[in-house]
Design a protein around this motif. Structure first.
Motif, PDB file in Angstrom:
ATOM      1  N   SER A   1      -3.011   6.965  -1.989  1.00  0.00           N
ATOM      2  CA  SER A   1      -2.244   8.036  -2.643  1.00  0.00           C
ATOM      3  C   SER A   1      -3.133   9.239  -2.941  1.00  0.00           C
ATOM      4  O   SER A   1      -2.677  10.366  -2.906  1.00  0.00           O
ATOM      5  CB  SER A   1      -1.588   7.525  -3.920  1.00  0.00           C
TER       6      SER A   1
ATOM      7  N   LEU B   1       8.379  -0.510  -2.549  1.00  0.00           N
ATOM      8  CA  LEU B   1       7.510  -1.584  -3.067  1.00  0.00           C
ATOM      9  C   LEU B   1       8.219  -2.927  -2.962  1.00  0.00           C
ATOM     10  O   LEU B   1       7.625  -3.946  -2.614  1.00  0.00           O
ATOM     11  CB  LEU B   1       7.173  -1.325  -4.528  1.00  0.00           C
TER      12      LEU B   1
ATOM     13  N   ILE C   1       0.850  -1.201   0.000  1.00  0.00           N
ATOM     14  CA  ILE C   1       0.000   0.000   0.000  1.00  0.00           C
ATOM     15  C   ILE C   1       0.881   1.243   0.000  1.00  0.00           C
ATOM     16  O   ILE C   1       0.724   2.135  -0.839  1.00  0.00           O
ATOM     17  CB  ILE C   1      -0.928  -0.005   1.236  1.00  0.00           C
ATOM     18  N   LEU C   2       1.838   1.278   0.949  1.00  0.00           N
ATOM     19  CA  LEU C   2       2.688   2.461   1.048  1.00  0.00           C
ATOM     20  C   LEU C   2       3.538   2.609  -0.199  1.00  0.00           C
ATOM     21  O   LEU C   2       3.741   3.722  -0.700  1.00  0.00           O
ATOM     22  CB  LEU C   2       3.572   2.370   2.300  1.00  0.00           C
TER      23      LEU C   2
ATOM     24  N   GLY D   1      -3.501   1.044  -2.104  1.00  0.00           N
ATOM     25  CA  GLY D   1      -2.438   2.033  -2.275  1.00  0.00           C
ATOM     26  C   GLY D   1      -2.883   3.196  -3.142  1.00  0.00           C
ATOM     27  O   GLY D   1      -2.559   4.348  -2.870  1.00  0.00           O
TER      28      GLY D   1
ATOM     29  N   ALA E   1       2.505  -3.130  -8.550  1.00  0.00           N
ATOM     30  CA  ALA E   1       2.152  -3.811  -7.301  1.00  0.00           C
ATOM     31  C   ALA E   1       1.768  -5.266  -7.572  1.00  0.00           C
ATOM     32  O   ALA E   1       2.189  -6.175  -6.850  1.00  0.00           O
ATOM     33  CB  ALA E   1       1.004  -3.090  -6.615  1.00  0.00           C
TER      34      ALA E   1
ATOM     35  N   GLY F   1      -3.506  -4.820  -2.146  1.00  0.00           N
ATOM     36  CA  GLY F   1      -2.589  -3.798  -1.642  1.00  0.00           C
ATOM     37  C   GLY F   1      -2.436  -2.666  -2.631  1.00  0.00           C
ATOM     38  O   GLY F   1      -2.449  -1.492  -2.273  1.00  0.00           O
ATOM     39  N   GLY F   2      -2.298  -3.026  -3.908  1.00  0.00           N
ATOM     40  CA  GLY F   2      -2.152  -2.005  -4.943  1.00  0.00           C
ATOM     41  C   GLY F   2      -3.377  -1.117  -5.019  1.00  0.00           C
ATOM     42  O   GLY F   2      -3.276   0.101  -5.110  1.00  0.00           O
TER      43      GLY F   2
ATOM     44  N   VAL G   1       2.909   1.626  -3.305  1.00  0.00           N
ATOM     45  CA  VAL G   1       2.094   2.125  -4.419  1.00  0.00           C
ATOM     46  C   VAL G   1       1.714   3.582  -4.187  1.00  0.00           C
ATOM     47  O   VAL G   1       1.800   4.419  -5.098  1.00  0.00           O
ATOM     48  CB  VAL G   1       0.824   1.271  -4.587  1.00  0.00           C
ATOM     49  N   ALA G   2       1.335   3.885  -2.930  1.00  0.00           N
ATOM     50  CA  ALA G   2       0.924   5.256  -2.631  1.00  0.00           C
ATOM     51  C   ALA G   2       2.070   6.214  -2.896  1.00  0.00           C
ATOM     52  O   ALA G   2       1.885   7.259  -3.534  1.00  0.00           O
ATOM     53  CB  ALA G   2       0.460   5.362  -1.184  1.00  0.00           C
ATOM     54  N   SER G   3       3.286   5.857  -2.443  1.00  0.00           N
ATOM     55  CA  SER G   3       4.391   6.792  -2.651  1.00  0.00           C
ATOM     56  C   SER G   3       4.770   6.859  -4.120  1.00  0.00           C
ATOM     57  O   SER G   3       5.096   7.924  -4.642  1.00  0.00           O
ATOM     58  CB  SER G   3       5.593   6.426  -1.778  1.00  0.00           C
TER      59      SER G   3
ATOM     60  N   SER H   1       1.566   2.145 -11.600  1.00  0.00           N
ATOM     61  CA  SER H   1       1.774   1.849 -10.178  1.00  0.00           C
ATOM     62  C   SER H   1       1.030   0.583  -9.786  1.00  0.00           C
ATOM     63  O   SER H   1       1.562  -0.277  -9.087  1.00  0.00           O
ATOM     64  CB  SER H   1       1.275   3.004  -9.305  1.00  0.00           C
TER      65      SER H   1
END
Lengths: 246, 450
Positions: free
Chosen positions: B392, B334, B29-30, B388, B423, B384-385, B32-34, B419
């Motif tokens: 984001s 990732l 998650i983090l 994420g 993931a 998770g993706g 993909v978000a970043s 992104s």
């Protein structure tokens, strides 16, 4: 016509430097529709024998024919197919998947056989009904008693209409009353035409089967028709066993 | 066993370990978000940069700037008249690959006043072409004309910031027709430029005026714009005052007093700007201008070209570098998430050795087990993706709140897809080893386990 035929079967393991001979020359033939018990003390090789018969393993040497198929040299995928279509297992510890419902547990073998979901459901329900648990199909195994779990396991073993059912100490984890009920169920299945091979160390259980195959130190020491069992069986002389290697 | 069923089994497995699965997913998650926030931020930066470039006239705009003549010309460099109106006229006449040209004579800090209000800003004496070359647009009144230039009219066109400064109490005041003083000389305002701002500022302003409209009367645009803070290209552009170059000469350049002595008229240009007609023939256009200027400068190479090619290139390069390095950093996080998945899948397999044994006993092939585990970890990557992506969006909102820059993040679909698929691929890759391990388990050993 024999459904299981073993010719000069040896199984050796190597543990470190030491070689262990688990099966020391086995000749065995079991006919279609027979109800047999393989009995022997622990370490006698009966589990190894069952693994070979159940297509979980292959012998070091010798020939194993299941329903005319030579599985002694089959690869892992072929063994999986054989187990899936020809063999049903019933284990001492039931070996149900706790997260799946009774219905899903019974459906499991058909998933790997590629049966459609509708047919899976129908056949699983029929099989559950056959072991008398129709009202428990939606429960999870943990909500059932030991005897009920073993019935589910039997339903699972029956669901792909296998030729042979192997039961490894099926009553080992049950009290004597439930155990008797499970054995009665096996007897019933046998009368309906299933081939059943029961592995046990318990003489009282072996006494209830028409055929008794006794194994010791990796060799068959007795194989005879049981006159006390009130089931039809074939009296037979002990199949000549090959010479042991050591 | 088909893939869909594997997917369902995977979902079920994930659901039955909600918290553990969530922790595992957190890495993804983090990551993909970043990754997506980073892409969107750099896309926003790139957007801001391109807007800026466009505002300053794009790559077509080329300045003719003075340089030291080469050493072999040093002795007689004075024979060159330097940059004069004649240069501009020659270019306008002869340079076919140049679409517009303007000479510029400037007052670097003119005092523009009306009544008691005054404002110091540069004033430029120009030709009418100044307007298109610098991407100016007229919002009210008219632009300068050749007639203004030829008759040296005291007229001017001003930016909206100038209007705001001179008439601070009268929002949206129309200055056209008013007479203002530039360094004490009266000039008539004939036109006003549009208000230049970034996309972001414009949206913000529209939003605030829309929401404020029912509550209060119209507020001056001045207070509601964040670009009022910085001295940006937009700010500079909004403060522009232009007048005919002839009027500039007659009013302000006829005398040049240094140490109490008049140096005479100051008719050299402060800048000479051209616009290349066709970027594809950029170099030919410059060559053409060079040839013309060599003639007007009597062969002295005391000028060169100030192109923005290199500048723009370096900006683009900078954006690419930021994107790449940010992408690598986000990619590493990732990857760490992927390692987390591998780790958890290995633990989960150990936990389920017996289950695997049962599945093998009832006929599952090694391949079936492999697919099951792989699908499970891919599903972790997938969910998770997806989470994420949602995260984001949140991160970007926070970023926008804490730093209302001109370079607002821009969400681009290709970045979202990139992104997300990254993931899923990480999920798949990190499942391979555990899946392989699970599929290689010996069914007998597995059944005996535990």
């Amino acid at each position: 016509m024999p459904i299981i035929e073993l010719t000069d079967v040896f199984k050796r393991y190597r543990v470190g430097e030491q070689e262990i001979v688990a099966l020391n020359g086995i000749n065995l033939s079991i006919d279609q529709g027979e109800y047999a018990a393989i009995i022997g003390p622990s370490g006698s090789g009966k589990s190894t024998l069952m693994h070979l018969l159940g297509c979980l393993d292959t012998p070091t040497s010798g020939r194993v024919l299941i329903q005319g198929n030579d599985v002694s040299t089959a690869d892992a995928n072929r063994l999986s197919e054989m187990r899936n279509s020809h063999i049903g297992f019933v284990f001492q510890s039931f070996n149900l998947l706790p997260k799946l419902s009774v219905l899903q547990n019974v459906e499991l073998p058909m998933i790997y056989a590629g049966v459609s979901s509708r047919e899976r459901r129908e056949r699983a329900l029929a099989s559950i009904e056959r072991v008398g648990l129709a009202d428990r199909a939606g429960n999870t195994p943990l909500q059932l008693s030991g005897g009920q779990m073993q019935r589910v396991a039997i339903a699972r073993a029956l669901v792909n209409s296998p030729r042979i059912i192997f039961a490894d100490e099926p009553t080992g984890n049950l009290d004597s009353k439930t155990g008797a009920a499970i054995l009665a169920l096996f007897r019933e299945l046998s009368q309906q035409g299933s081939t059943i091979v029961l592995v046990t160390h318990d003489d009282k259980i072996a006494a209830q089967t028409p055929r008794r195959i006794e194994i010791k130190d990796g060799r068959i020491v007795q194989d005879f028709f049981n006159p006390d069992a009130d089931l039809p069986g074939t009296a037979r002389p002990l199949t000549p066993q090959p010479t042991p290697t050591s | 066993m088909n893939l869909w069923f594997g997917f369902l089994v995977g979902l079920k497995e994930i659901w039955s370990h909600k918290f553990r699965s969530f922790l595992t997913m957190l890495g993804i998650i983090l990551g993909v978000a970043s990754l997506l926030s980073m892409f969107s931020l750099t896309a926003g930066m790139a957007n801001g940069m391109r807007q800026y470039m466009q505002q300053v006239g794009g790559i077509e705009r080329v300045g003719v700037i003075p340089q030291e003549p080469p050493t072999d010309q040093e002795g007689f460099a004075e024979i060159s008249p330097g940059r004069t109106i004649a240069d501009a006229e020659a270019i306008a006449r002869s340079a076919t690959l140049v679409s517009a040209v303007t000479p510029i004579s400037e007052l670097a800090a003119a005092t523009v006043s009306f009544g008691s209000q005054y404002f110091r800003t540069p004033a430029y004496g120009v030709w009418p072409d100044y307007v298109p070359i610098n991407s100016h647009e007229i919002s009210r009144g008219r632009s300068l004309t050749w007639l203004d230039v030829e008759s040296a009219q005291n007229v001017c066109v001003i930016g909206q910031r100038v209007t705001q400064r001179l008439w601070p109490d009268r929002p949206r005041f129309n200055p056209v027709g008013e007479s203002i003083l530039i360094n004490g000389r009266p000039f008539k305002v004939v036109g006003e430029f549009t208000f230049y701002e970034t996309e972001w500022d414009r949206r913000q302003r529209e939003l605030s005026t829309k929401s404020a409209a029912p509550a209060r009367t119209k507020r001056p645009t001045k207070g509601s714009s964040s670009s009022g803070r910085g001295y940006s290209a937009f700010e500079r552009k909004n403060s522009t005052v232009i007048l005919p170059i002839t009027a500039m000469f007659y009013n302000f350049k006829m005398a040049n007093v240094v140490k109490n002595e008049d140096q005479g008229p100051q008719l050299k240009l402060d800048a000479l700007t051209i616009q290349v007609a066709d970027i594809a023939r950029f170099d030919q256009a410059l060559e053409q201008v060079r040839t013309i200027l060599e003639a007007t400068h009597r062969g002295i190479e005391d000028f060169t070209f100030d192109t923005r090619q290199e500048w723009f290139d370096s900006i683009e390069q900078g954006i690419r570098n930021t994107r790449l390095s940010g992408g690598i950093i986000a990619g590493i996080s990732l990857l760490v998430g992927g390692i987390g998945i591998t780790n958890i899948m290995l633990a989960s397999i150990t936990e389920r050795i017996r289950e695997i044994g049962v599945r093998r006993a009832v006929g599952a092939k090694g391949r079936d087990i492999f697919i099951q585990i792989l699908v499970e970890s891919a599903v972790i990557g997938l969910i998770g993706g997806f989470l994420g992506l949602i995260a984001s969006f949140g991160i970007m909102r926070i970023l926008v709140l804490i730093s209302p820059t001109e370079n607002a993040p821009v969400l681009q679909w290709e970045n979202v897809i990139l992104s997300f698929s990254f993931a899923v691929i990480i999920g798949l890759l990190s499942g391979i080893y555990p899946a392989l391990k699970a599929s290689k388990l010996d069914p007998i050993e597995a059944l005996r386990y535990g």
